[in-house]
Design an enzyme around this catalytic site. Structure first.
Site, PDB file in Angstrom:
ATOM      1  N   MET A 338       0.817  -1.213   0.000  1.00 40.97           N
ATOM      2  CA  MET A 338       0.000   0.000   0.000  1.00 40.97           C
ATOM      3  C   MET A 338       0.852   1.263   0.000  1.00 40.97           C
ATOM      4  O   MET A 338       0.587   2.206  -0.746  1.00 40.97           O
ATOM      5  CB  MET A 338      -0.940   0.013   1.211  1.00 40.97           C
ATOM      6  CG  MET A 338      -1.975  -1.070   1.212  1.00 40.97           C
ATOM      7  SD  MET A 338      -3.082  -1.013  -0.221  1.00 40.97           S
ATOM      8  CE  MET A 338      -4.128   0.373   0.188  1.00 40.97           C
ATOM      9  N   ASP A 357      10.968   3.052   5.280  1.00 42.66           N
ATOM     10  CA  ASP A 357      10.715   1.666   5.698  1.00 42.66           C
ATOM     11  C   ASP A 357      11.801   1.267   6.685  1.00 42.66           C
ATOM     12  O   ASP A 357      12.652   2.086   7.044  1.00 42.66           O
ATOM     13  CB  ASP A 357      10.638   0.734   4.483  1.00 42.66           C
ATOM     14  CG  ASP A 357       9.738  -0.471   4.768  1.00 42.66           C
ATOM     15  OD1 ASP A 357      10.073  -1.268   5.672  1.00 42.66           O
ATOM     16  OD2 ASP A 357       8.692  -0.610   4.102  1.00 42.66           O
ATOM     17  N   VAL A 414       2.262   0.680   7.711  1.00 43.99           N
ATOM     18  CA  VAL A 414       3.118  -0.435   8.142  1.00 43.99           C
ATOM     19  C   VAL A 414       2.237  -1.647   8.443  1.00 43.99           C
ATOM     20  O   VAL A 414       1.022  -1.603   8.249  1.00 43.99           O
ATOM     21  CB  VAL A 414       3.990  -0.047   9.372  1.00 43.99           C
ATOM     22  CG1 VAL A 414       4.910   1.117   9.014  1.00 43.99           C
ATOM     23  CG2 VAL A 414       3.145   0.299  10.583  1.00 43.99           C
ATOM     24  N   GLU A 416      -0.188  -4.499   9.810  1.00 39.64           N
ATOM     25  CA  GLU A 416      -1.455  -4.340  10.547  1.00 39.64           C
ATOM     26  C   GLU A 416      -1.310  -4.944  11.948  1.00 39.64           C
ATOM     27  O   GLU A 416      -1.895  -5.989  12.258  1.00 39.64           O
ATOM     28  CB  GLU A 416      -2.569  -5.033   9.734  1.00 39.64           C
ATOM     29  CG  GLU A 416      -3.975  -4.783  10.226  1.00 39.64           C
ATOM     30  CD  GLU A 416      -4.494  -3.379   9.935  1.00 39.64           C
ATOM     31  OE1 GLU A 416      -3.690  -2.455   9.762  1.00 39.64           O
ATOM     32  OE2 GLU A 416      -5.727  -3.222   9.903  1.00 39.64           O
ATOM     33  N   LYS A 421       2.412  -0.415  15.000  1.00 38.81           N
ATOM     34  CA  LYS A 421       1.874   0.916  14.689  1.00 38.81           C
ATOM     35  C   LYS A 421       2.202   1.885  15.820  1.00 38.81           C
ATOM     36  O   LYS A 421       2.609   3.027  15.576  1.00 38.81           O
ATOM     37  CB  LYS A 421       0.358   0.855  14.459  1.00 38.81           C
ATOM     38  CG  LYS A 421      -0.027  -0.073  13.306  1.00 38.81           C
ATOM     39  CD  LYS A 421      -0.912   0.580  12.280  1.00 38.81           C
ATOM     40  CE  LYS A 421      -1.448  -0.408  11.264  1.00 38.81           C
ATOM     41  NZ  LYS A 421      -1.285  -0.060   9.883  1.00 38.81           N
ATOM     42  N   SER A 443      -6.705  -0.962   7.880  1.00 37.01           N
ATOM     43  CA  SER A 443      -8.017  -1.327   7.339  1.00 37.01           C
ATOM     44  C   SER A 443      -8.920  -1.940   8.400  1.00 37.01           C
ATOM     45  O   SER A 443     -10.133  -2.004   8.199  1.00 37.01           O
ATOM     46  CB  SER A 443      -7.881  -2.256   6.142  1.00 37.01           C
ATOM     47  OG  SER A 443      -6.835  -3.157   6.305  1.00 37.01           O
ATOM     48  N   HIS A 464      -7.823   5.942   4.722  1.00 39.36           N
ATOM     49  CA  HIS A 464      -7.897   4.547   4.301  1.00 39.36           C
ATOM     50  C   HIS A 464      -8.025   4.422   2.782  1.00 39.36           C
ATOM     51  O   HIS A 464      -9.051   4.797   2.207  1.00 39.36           O
ATOM     52  CB  HIS A 464      -9.099   3.871   5.007  1.00 39.36           C
ATOM     53  CG  HIS A 464      -9.251   2.427   4.686  1.00 39.36           C
ATOM     54  ND1 HIS A 464     -10.469   1.826   4.498  1.00 39.36           N
ATOM     55  CD2 HIS A 464      -8.335   1.454   4.511  1.00 39.36           C
ATOM     56  CE1 HIS A 464     -10.290   0.545   4.224  1.00 39.36           C
ATOM     57  NE2 HIS A 464      -9.010   0.303   4.230  1.00 39.36           N
ATOM     58  N   GLU A 476     -11.361   6.563   2.304  1.00 36.53           N
ATOM     59  CA  GLU A 476     -12.186   6.795   3.492  1.00 36.53           C
ATOM     60  C   GLU A 476     -11.359   7.604   4.487  1.00 36.53           C
ATOM     61  O   GLU A 476     -10.249   7.188   4.843  1.00 36.53           O
ATOM     62  CB  GLU A 476     -12.551   5.459   4.154  1.00 36.53           C
ATOM     63  CG  GLU A 476     -13.788   4.817   3.590  1.00 36.53           C
ATOM     64  CD  GLU A 476     -14.102   3.471   4.259  1.00 36.53           C
ATOM     65  OE1 GLU A 476     -15.277   3.193   4.481  1.00 36.53           O
ATOM     66  OE2 GLU A 476     -13.169   2.705   4.558  1.00 36.53           O
ATOM     67  N   ASN A 514     -15.602  -1.644   3.960  1.00 28.96           N
ATOM     68  CA  ASN A 514     -15.279  -3.047   4.219  1.00 28.96           C
ATOM     69  C   ASN A 514     -16.383  -3.782   4.961  1.00 28.96           C
ATOM     70  O   ASN A 514     -16.514  -4.999   4.846  1.00 28.96           O
ATOM     71  CB  ASN A 514     -13.948  -3.161   4.974  1.00 28.96           C
ATOM     72  CG  ASN A 514     -12.775  -2.918   4.028  1.00 28.96           C
ATOM     73  OD1 ASN A 514     -12.957  -2.893   2.816  1.00 28.96           O
ATOM     74  ND2 ASN A 514     -11.596  -2.729   4.579  1.00 28.96           N
TER      75      ASN A 514
HETATM   76  P1  NAD Z   1       2.833  -4.797   3.518  1.00 30.26           P
HETATM   77  O1  NAD Z   1       3.238  -5.907   4.409  1.00 30.26           O
HETATM   78  O2  NAD Z   1       2.901  -4.991   2.056  1.00 30.26           O
HETATM   79  O3  NAD Z   1       3.724  -3.513   3.862  1.00 30.26           O
HETATM   80  C1  NAD Z   1       4.036  -3.108   5.141  1.00 30.26           C
HETATM   81  C2  NAD Z   1       5.387  -2.403   5.086  1.00 30.26           C
HETATM   82  O4  NAD Z   1       5.625  -1.796   6.334  1.00 30.26           O
HETATM   83  C3  NAD Z   1       6.549  -3.351   4.812  1.00 30.26           C
HETATM   84  O5  NAD Z   1       7.308  -2.870   3.730  1.00 30.26           O
HETATM   85  C4  NAD Z   1       7.333  -3.321   6.093  1.00 30.26           C
HETATM   86  O6  NAD Z   1       8.727  -3.479   5.906  1.00 30.26           O
HETATM   87  C5  NAD Z   1       7.004  -1.939   6.609  1.00 30.26           C
HETATM   88  N1  NAD Z   1       7.227  -1.781   8.052  1.00 30.26           N
HETATM   89  C6  NAD Z   1       6.932  -2.628   9.051  1.00 30.26           C
HETATM   90  N2  NAD Z   1       7.318  -2.118  10.222  1.00 30.26           N
HETATM   91  C7  NAD Z   1       7.869  -0.904   9.959  1.00 30.26           C
HETATM   92  C8  NAD Z   1       8.454   0.094  10.756  1.00 30.26           C
HETATM   93  N3  NAD Z   1       8.536  -0.030  12.060  1.00 30.26           N
HETATM   94  N4  NAD Z   1       8.909   1.205  10.153  1.00 30.26           N
HETATM   95  C9  NAD Z   1       8.831   1.339   8.818  1.00 30.26           C
HETATM   96  N5  NAD Z   1       8.288   0.427   8.028  1.00 30.26           N
HETATM   97  C10 NAD Z   1       7.811  -0.684   8.579  1.00 30.26           C
HETATM   98  O7  NAD Z   1       1.378  -4.398   3.985  1.00 30.26           O
HETATM   99  P2  NAD Z   1       0.250  -3.592   3.192  1.00 30.26           P
HETATM  100  O8  NAD Z   1      -0.659  -4.540   2.527  1.00 30.26           O
HETATM  101  O9  NAD Z   1       0.871  -2.497   2.405  1.00 30.26           O
HETATM  102  O10 NAD Z   1      -0.570  -2.957   4.394  1.00 30.26           O
HETATM  103  C11 NAD Z   1      -0.112  -1.845   5.107  1.00 30.26           C
HETATM  104  C12 NAD Z   1      -1.267  -1.227   5.864  1.00 30.26           C
HETATM  105  O11 NAD Z   1      -2.267  -0.841   4.942  1.00 30.26           O
HETATM  106  C13 NAD Z   1      -1.927  -2.128   6.864  1.00 30.26           C
HETATM  107  O12 NAD Z   1      -2.319  -1.359   7.967  1.00 30.26           O
HETATM  108  C14 NAD Z   1      -3.147  -2.632   6.119  1.00 30.26           C
HETATM  109  O13 NAD Z   1      -4.203  -2.988   6.977  1.00 30.26           O
HETATM  110  C15 NAD Z   1      -3.514  -1.414   5.323  1.00 30.26           C
HETATM  111  N6  NAD Z   1      -4.322  -1.664   4.130  1.00 30.26           N
HETATM  112  C16 NAD Z   1      -4.031  -2.707   3.312  1.00 30.26           C
HETATM  113  C17 NAD Z   1      -4.802  -2.915   2.172  1.00 30.26           C
HETATM  114  C18 NAD Z   1      -4.491  -4.038   1.223  1.00 30.26           C
HETATM  115  O14 NAD Z   1      -5.271  -4.293   0.327  1.00 30.26           O
HETATM  116  N7  NAD Z   1      -3.361  -4.701   1.383  1.00 30.26           N
HETATM  117  C19 NAD Z   1      -5.850  -2.034   1.865  1.00 30.26           C
HETATM  118  C20 NAD Z   1      -6.096  -0.955   2.710  1.00 30.26           C
HETATM  119  C21 NAD Z   1      -5.332  -0.771   3.830  1.00 30.26           C
END
Ligand code: NAD
Length: 733
Positions: A338, A357, A414, A416, A421, A443, A464, A476, A514
């Site tokens: 994301m 990251d 980052v 979930e 967080k 999410s 969101h 959102e 959702n």
């Molecule tokens: P992902 O696992 O692809 O990416 C998460 C990233 O965060 C990774 O690159 C990880 O290295 C990094 N990270 C972890 N800890 C960290 C830290 N302390 N400092 C810096 N970076 C850090 O996950 P994603 O699918 O991109 O989801 C990320 C967020 O977005 C979540 O909260 C998820 O609920 C939300 N979200 C996801 C979707 C989806 O469809 N995947 C949709 C809407 C919202």
């Protein structure tokens, strides 16, 4: 001539140029005043002997987006008023006459005896393209921004200014139908190759090219007004015609499931019109136009997809007393799936991005996503190498939180995990200033809970996104208990800057979108467990108007994610909060069979390396029972799939999660593809009437369980005859 919306000049050769340039607007639109002035321009061209022909062009960056849809809404309102006051017959006649005016004006222009040429740069769509189709000559600029087309279908309308007839007399019938069914915007070269326009030239040469043509063709008439005119695909009732119409009907059914009266009207108007001389054909088109304009589908789609969407985009929910944010630099923390997308859309909007990251490799990988996306655009001819360089220069990949200093807004994406967080929130707040706004892209985690880790809960908000970020239009914006109005204003300014549409919702598990779409998935799961053949479930979803069936959709979002959410819900809200049949299915899919969805090529479907996906044959054994397809009521399946989502929307409304029907509707269509012809979740209920909807819910509840029980709000609305929109409008007044 005394004109407000056009400039009108005639050169020494007797060629007039009417430059459409409406004051105080960034884009020209067709209004009653524009029509009246155009009418006078035609009269002037005809009556002034010195004038040999006329170029119509625009003084704006684009030609025009078409008719003012609020004008069409006004026509509908007038019809309802007249029907009440003077009866249906008078109202209908008036409606027909009024809705035909544009068509008659264009016909007057093309038969006035002197030639017209349209010189087009930028978008030229809908009623504006119909104007150019009435001109004997069309020249467009070779600019990447230039597009012609008839996108009316996208708001439930169909081209009523001669478009269906002229396009079908210029192009092969199949191509014409496809263009109108899809509301395609055609680029310059394909437009010329298909016969829609005559020439493509550099922008600077447009007017001269049009003038030269007019000088060389003083007697020009339209092909269909010439003796011996032949249709590009031959007569409707001919061997060639027989190759077209039966498949056209089948394609129409396949693409629309007969849910869109406007698409059916296009088919009928072209089929009937091509068998008639042009004047009669235009009259047929007008009759269909008047009919379509009165449908609830057109009214709902115009309201949600045009009026409400525009209002939300312009900041309908933005606190008016907060000055516009000076948003320059945005930090994105988490460069995963994301975060990488969020960084791209932010940089695309011209903002500076710091993409952080855990290590530089991960941050760079996130940035590489932008490289790939712009490169794809370059391949498609939509961007230049210089655009890529500039965009990438705006993204700083980093593993150092200190680089976030100076950011106006942080978007966190980052893992979930509340602990991760919380840690990130603390690290960010240690480096950014007290005015920086923090937006979480979570999410599933309530924002109010996350905000407890913040030293500045007033600045804390949910932002969101939906995946894929670069494609999905909805964002959102979630208000936590202590979120302040500056945070809201900043979040909305950000969403506007990246050209997405915001809805503002209050904090709850799953927020708005959702929750509704989760119900869609659950209903599909439960149908499967009842023994409904999977292909019927998928077909029911599509026939109900959803973009994909519930099983396909679950494969896309991942089945293990669905299981994770079900388990988390159970842990937090108790056993009764989840359906045991759904849980059983998901556990069997994920834990017993390792079927996670498209991501591991094994979900409700199989995804072979080559060839299309197909439903997994193992589903039959896994479920253990199969209903006789003839015993399954398809209509009821469709109802269940829409009702479960609309009912959830009504519940979110009652709980104050969504507070504005416009947001519920717009969010449902652009967020999860809720049957667009309905106008959205709450319009679906309003159009059916609360009483009928409650009755339907009660019938479904009796047969399929408590989950269909209507909430108190709906029962009250059923008693009082209220609707979501009427009540909200009365409140706002
Ligand atoms: P992902 O696992 O692809 O990416 C998460 C990233 O965060 C990774 O690159 C990880 O290295 C990094 N990270 C972890 N800890 C960290 C830290 N302390 N400092 C810096 N970076 C850090 O996950 P994603 O699918 O991109 O989801 C990320 C967020 O977005 C979540 O909260 C998820 O609920 C939300 N979200 C996801 C979707 C989806 O469809 N995947 C949709 C809407 C919202």
């Amino acid at each position: 001539m005394n004109l407000t919306n056009f400039r009108f000049e005639t050169d020494a050769d007797g060629i007039a140029v009417a430059t459409w340039d409406m004051p105080g607007r960034s884009m020209n639109v067709i209004t009653p005043e524009v029509m009246e002035e155009l009418d006078r321009i035609v009269d002037k061209v005809v009556s002034d002997e010195a004038i040999k022909g006329c170029v119509v062009t625009s003084g704006k960056e684009s030609f025009s987006g078409g008719a003012d849809l609020t004008m069409l809404q006004g026509l509908r309102d007038l019809y309802v008023k007249l029907a009440k006051e003077k009866g249906e017959a008078v109202a209908l006649q008036n409606f027909f006459d009024e809705s035909r005016k544009l068509s008659l004006l264009y016909r007057k222009l093309e038969t006035c005896g002197k030639p017209f040429a349209a010189a087009i740069h930028g978008v030229c769509l809908g009623g504006a393209f119909e104007l150019s189709l009435a001109c004997q000559y069309r020249v467009v600029s070779d600019d990447a921004a230039t597009r012609v087309g008839l996108p009316e279908i996208k708001v439930g309308l169909f081209p009523g200014g001669g478009g269906t007839q002229r396009v079908a007399r210029l192009m092969q019938t199949g191509d014409a139908l496809q263009m109108m069914f899809k509301g395609e915007q055609v680029k310059p070269l394909p437009a010329r190759n298909s016969g829609l326009v005559h020439a493509v030239v550099p922008r600077a040469e447009l007017i001269q090219n049009a003038k030269d043509w007019l000088k060389a063709n003083p007697q020009a008439t339209q092909p269909w007004d010439q003796k011996g005119f032949k249709l590009p695909s031959n007569k409707v009732h001919s061997p060639a015609g027989m190759q077209i119409w039966p498949p056209a009907n089948a394609i129409y059914r396949r693409e629309t499931n007969d849910n869109y009266p406007a698409a059916r009207a296009i088919l009928s108007a072209v089929y009937e019109g091509l068998q008639l001389p042009i004047d009669l054909a235009l009259k047929v088109e007008s009759r269909y136009f008047a009919k379509i304009l009165r449908t609830k589908e057109a009214a709902s789609m115009i309201r949600s997809l045009f009026v409400s969407m525009q209002e939300l985009n312009k900041g309908a929910r933005r606190p008016a007393d907060v000055p516009p944010s000076k948003l320059k630099k945005v930090g994105v923390v988490g460069a995963g799936f994301m975060g990488a997308g969020i960084a791209y859309v932010t940089a695309l909007a011209g903002l500076e991005v710091v993409l952080v990251d855990r290590d530089i490799e991960a941050a760079e990988k996130g940035k590489a996503h932008s490289h790939k996306l712009v490169s794809d655009q370059i391949m498609k001819g939509r961007a230049k190498t210089a655009d890529r360089d500039a965009l990438l220069a705006r993204i700083k990949a980093s593993a150092d939180y200190a680089d976030l200093k100076g950011c106006d807004l942080i978007v966190e994406a980052v893992f979930e995990d509340p602990k991760v967080k919380a840690e990130v929130i603390a690290k960010v707040e240690a480096v950014v200033g007290p005015r920086t706004i923090f937006g979480s892209n979570t999410s599933t985690l309530p924002i109010t809970g996350l905000a407890q880790s913040s030293q500045r809960p007033k600045n804390f908000i949910g932002i969101h996104f939906f995946s894929p970020v670069e494609k999905m239009l909805l964002v959102e914006v979630i208000m936590a208990k202590k979120t302040g109005k500056k945070a809201l204003a900043m979040a909305l300014d950000f969403v506007r800057a990246i050209r997405k549409t915001p809805i503002v919702v209050n904090d709850t598990r799953g927020f708005y979108a959702n929750r509704c779409v989760g119900n869609y998935l659950r209903e599909g799961h439960l149908m499967l467990m009842e023994g409904v053949p999977p292909a019927m479930i998928e077909a029911a979803g599509k026939q109900a108007g959803m973009p994909v069936g519930p099983l396909s959709l679950n494969d896309e979002v991942a089945i293990d994610l669905a299981l994770k959410i079900v388990k988390a819900t159970k842990a937090q809200l108790g056993d009764a909060a989840v359906d045991p049949q759904q849980e059983k299915l998901l556990v069997a899919m994920v834990e017993t069979n390792g079927r996670l969805g498209r991501k591991n090529r094994k979900g409700f479907y199989d995804y072979p390396e080559s060839g299309p996906k197909r439903l997994w044959p193992g589903l039959a054994d896994l479920v253990g029972k199969r209903l006789d397809p003839d015993s399954v009521d398809m209509e009821e399946l469709k109802q269940r799939l829409l009702v479960t989502q609309a009912l959830e929307a009504a519940k979110t409304y009652e709980e104050g999660v969504v507070t504005d029907p416009r947001e519920a509707d717009v969010g449902s269509i652009i967020g999860f593809g809720f049957a667009p012809f309905t106008g959205g979740t709450l319009s679906y209920i309003d159009n059916m009437g609360a009483a009928a909807f409650v009755k339907l819910c009660e019938r479904l509840a009796k047969k399929h369980g408590e989950r269909f029980k209507p909430n108190r709000l709906l029962k009250r609305m059923a008693r009082t005859g209220e609707s979501f929109y009427a009540t909200a409008e009365a409140k706002a007044a």
